[in-house]
Design a protein around this motif. Structure first.
Motif, PDB file in Angstrom:
ATOM      1  N   ASN A 154       0.843  -1.196   0.000  1.00  0.00           N
ATOM      2  CA  ASN A 154       0.000   0.000   0.000  1.00  0.00           C
ATOM      3  C   ASN A 154       0.873   1.239   0.000  1.00  0.00           C
ATOM      4  O   ASN A 154       1.933   1.265   0.653  1.00  0.00           O
ATOM      5  N   GLN A 187       0.368   6.217   3.875  1.00  0.00           N
ATOM      6  CA  GLN A 187      -0.880   6.862   4.274  1.00  0.00           C
ATOM      7  C   GLN A 187      -0.688   8.372   4.404  1.00  0.00           C
ATOM      8  O   GLN A 187       0.297   8.841   4.992  1.00  0.00           O
ATOM      9  N   SER A 243       0.811  10.562   7.227  1.00  0.00           N
ATOM     10  CA  SER A 243       0.100  10.446   8.506  1.00  0.00           C
ATOM     11  C   SER A 243       1.051  10.195   9.668  1.00  0.00           C
ATOM     12  O   SER A 243       0.855  10.721  10.769  1.00  0.00           O
ATOM     13  N   TYR A 285      -4.019   6.378  -4.816  1.00  0.00           N
ATOM     14  CA  TYR A 285      -3.891   6.361  -3.361  1.00  0.00           C
ATOM     15  C   TYR A 285      -4.550   5.132  -2.741  1.00  0.00           C
ATOM     16  O   TYR A 285      -4.019   4.540  -1.809  1.00  0.00           O
ATOM     17  N   LYS A 286      -5.720   4.723  -3.215  1.00  0.00           N
ATOM     18  CA  LYS A 286      -6.450   3.593  -2.648  1.00  0.00           C
ATOM     19  C   LYS A 286      -6.178   2.299  -3.419  1.00  0.00           C
ATOM     20  O   LYS A 286      -6.931   1.337  -3.321  1.00  0.00           O
TER      21      LYS A 286
END
Length: 648
Positions: free
Chosen positions: A3, A6, A280, A338-339
């Motif tokens: 991924n 974040q 994040s 992003y997702k």
């Protein structure tokens, strides 16, 4: 790892008096991706740059212009203190500008003169064979002068018109210079036209053309020598000022970026608003740094990311160091959204694996690995380093498969029995071990694996690898679709393909009686269920693409096909060098054989970089990515600068 990093959407608000401190803090941290403000009806305006930005920009342009002229490129140097560079900037830049300008003016003047004399020489060359002063070509009232080029002997035609003439000719170039009374001009012009007469421009010079050309050659040699001297001076200037140029360019670039930052920010009469993105896991660090720098008078707030904003969230890779070079392969295609799952780690595994399966030769692996290591050490470039890291990874797999295949520069390492004859290997006493019979084509599985003797088995094996790789893509596509549109959409659009494949597999196993024959009917039912799911999920486009299942799987047979082509090229080179022209005694043919061997394998080495790389890349981009990957994410570009040449 699978991924992207974040991100948090953030808004920074404070009084305009604190804008400079806030920008300074954000720039130092190099974590905040500023979102450009676009003016609307809110009443907020784009901020105005602060500081002496015009002066900085002009100086920066001058520095970069000088750097371009001197050929200064980014390279590793010792870092310099910002204060030291700032103090000597004006004086050193003035001195450097003066020296560069002097040499530039001199060089430009010399180059202009060089062009002039080369043009003059071009005009003079047709007249070199005629020993006549150029001053005699003009200035007559009663004579007409023809200077040009003709095809053939014109003198007979001229003598038929008038006996009063003077003709000079050069048989090599076909140039003539003809002097006649002016009243015969029209008749002579008509006669010359029949011999394809072409008039030449007579240079506005005095003297014999051959002597002038000789002087031009001498002047040209002198000018070239002077230009070479200036180039040597420029090279010395580059060496003397290189560190200063790199350091001052970096320092001014940083200052210009900070001064121009308000152009991306929304402001009112007394307040500023900075909207952007921050990782994040670094949000608290940014918040604490801003609070500390502004005495808690500037506030940063984390905002909720709305679904409509997800396509514009900047994407930063989140991969281990060993995987990061393969991000270059991802960037060639498209950065993930992003997702979306980031397949860089999967590329790290499968791309070198496929490359190694194709090439699979110990000799080429050692050559290319050594070459990559040398280039990586010699060329200190951020662009070249990851490419060499990728090449090294590929050669590790190539070395492993080279051992499995038992190949070294096209030679087999182990002897093998083929058609009743023993083919000797490079290693004496190392014989091929027979393991078990392949179910395809009656071939024998051996160690080492002789690809040329297991073609049918390898074709089936590589197609099976394709099926596994493609289905892994469908699984990733299911995960991506589930994230975006939910489980139902994921099941219909991606799961349906796997259901169809399961139906086909059951049908095949039942047909060939690997499983009980009634399984064929179960396979048909499963296939039809998958077909209906696909039709509902993707519409008519899905069924139309059903044949791609077979074509995509068969596309993986290039893993054996391209590898065999490399083997046959290497084997042909070896055969020519060692069997056809290698003599018993050392002689001319021996030298020729060595040349053939070196040149042939050098050419195959180049092909060993291109062909396996392109085909392994194609399997990722075309067969694998289109099962799950969309891409098109924005690059995470934080406001800041990583210093290379200066330090505070």
């Amino acid at each position: 790892m699978l991924n992207p990093r974040q991100m948090s959407r953030a808004l920074i608000v404070g009084h305009k008096d604190l804008l400079e401190e806030t920008i300074e803090t954000l720039h130092k941290m190099n974590l905040f991706h500023i979102e450009d403000y676009v003016e609307d009806d809110s009443g907020l305006k784009i901020g105005k740059p602060f500081g002496n930005v015009d002066s900085i920009s002009k100086t920066l342009v001058k520095i970069r212009s000088i750097a371009s002229y001197l050929g200064v490129k980014n390279e590793a140097t010792e870092k310099q203190k910002v204060s030291v560079v700032s103090n000597k900037l004006d004086s050193m830049l003035e001195e450097l500008d003066k020296e560069v300008s002097e040499r530039t003016d001199r060089k430009n003047a010399l180059e202009t003169r060089l062009k002039e004399i080369e043009s003059l020489k071009k005009d003079l060359l047709p007249f070199v064979g005629i020993p006549l002063d150029l001053d005699l070509y003009r200035g007559y009232d009663s004579l007409a002068v023809f200077a040009g080029v003709v095809k053939g002997n014109i003198e007979t035609e001229i003598s038929d018109i008038t006996g009063s003439y003077e003709l000079f000719t050069d048989s090599k170039s076909g140039t003539i210079v003809l002097f006649i009374p002016i009243n015969y001009k029209e008749e002579i012009s008509k006669a010359l036209a029949e011999f394809d007469y072409r008039e030449l421009k007579v240079p506005d010079q005095k003297g014999i053309p051959a002597e002038i050309v000789s002087m031009i050659d001498a002047e040209k040699a002198s000018i070239i020598k002077q230009i070479e001297g200036i180039d040597a001076d420029i090279a010395k200037l580059k060496d003397n000022y290189k560190d200063f140029i790199l350091a001052s360019n970096e320092m001014l670039s940083i200052e210009a970026a900070k001064c121009e930052a308000p152009l991306h920010i929304a402001t009112s009469e007394s307040t500023f608003f900075i909207e952007g993105w921050v990782p994040s896991d670094s949000f608290k660090n940014v918040e604490n740094a801003i609070s500390k720098a502004t005495m808690n008078r500037v506030f940063i707030t984390e905002l909720e990311i709305e679904p409509k904003q997800e396509p514009v969230v900047p994407v930063d890779y989140n991969n281990p160091k060993i995987v990061r070079p393969f991000q270059e392969i991802m960037n060639l295609y498209a950065r993930p959204r992003y997702k979306e799952l980031d397949p860089t780690t999967l590329i790290f595994i499968t791309f070198p694996l496929f490359y190694g399966m194709i090439l699979g030769d110990i000799g080429y692996a050692l050559i290319l690995m050594s070459l990559a290591i040398v280039i990586k050490k010699i060329i200190k470039s951020d662009a070249v380093k990851p490419l060499m890291d990728i090449l090294i990874s590929c050669q590790i797999y190539t070395l492993v498969f080279g051992i499995l295949y038992g190949e070294f520069l096209g030679f087999p390492l182990a002897s093998v029995v083929s058609h009743g004859e023993v083919e000797a290997g490079l290693i004496p006493g190392f014989n091929t071990i027979e393991l078990f019979a392949s179910p395809f084509g009656g071939e024998m599985i051996t160690f080492p694996i002789h690809r040329t003797h297991l073609v049918m088995t390898m074709i089936v094996f590589t197609a099976l690898i394709g099926v596994i790789h493609i289905n892994f893509g469908y699984i990733l596509g299911f995960i991506n679709e589930n994230r975006k549109h939910g489980f139902s959409a994921a099941l219909l659009e991606k799961g349906s393909w796997m259901v169809i494949e399961l139906g086909i597999l059951l049908g095949i196993l039942g047909y060939f009686e690997v499983l009980p024959s009634p399984i064929v009917y179960a396979g048909v039912i499963v296939f039809l269920a998958g077909f209906l799911m696909l039709l509902k999920g993707e519409g008519i486009k899905g069924p139309v693409e059903l044949p791609s299942l077979l074509s995509n799987s068969l596309s993986y047979t290039r893993l054996i096909a391209v590898g065999l082509s490399s083997i046959y090229i290497a084997s042909t080179v070896n055969m020519i060098a060692f069997e056809m022209i290698w003599p018993e005694k050392i002689g001319v043919m021996t030298v020729f054989a060595i040349f053939i061997f070196i040149f042939g394998h050098a050419l195959n080495t180049v092909l060993s970089i291109i062909a396996p790389g392109l085909h392994a890349l194609r399997l990722q981009y075309v067969e694998f990515f289109n099962k799950f990957y969309e891409g098109g994410g924005r690059k995470y570009d934080p406001f800041g600068y990583i210093r290379k040449y200066t330090e505070e």
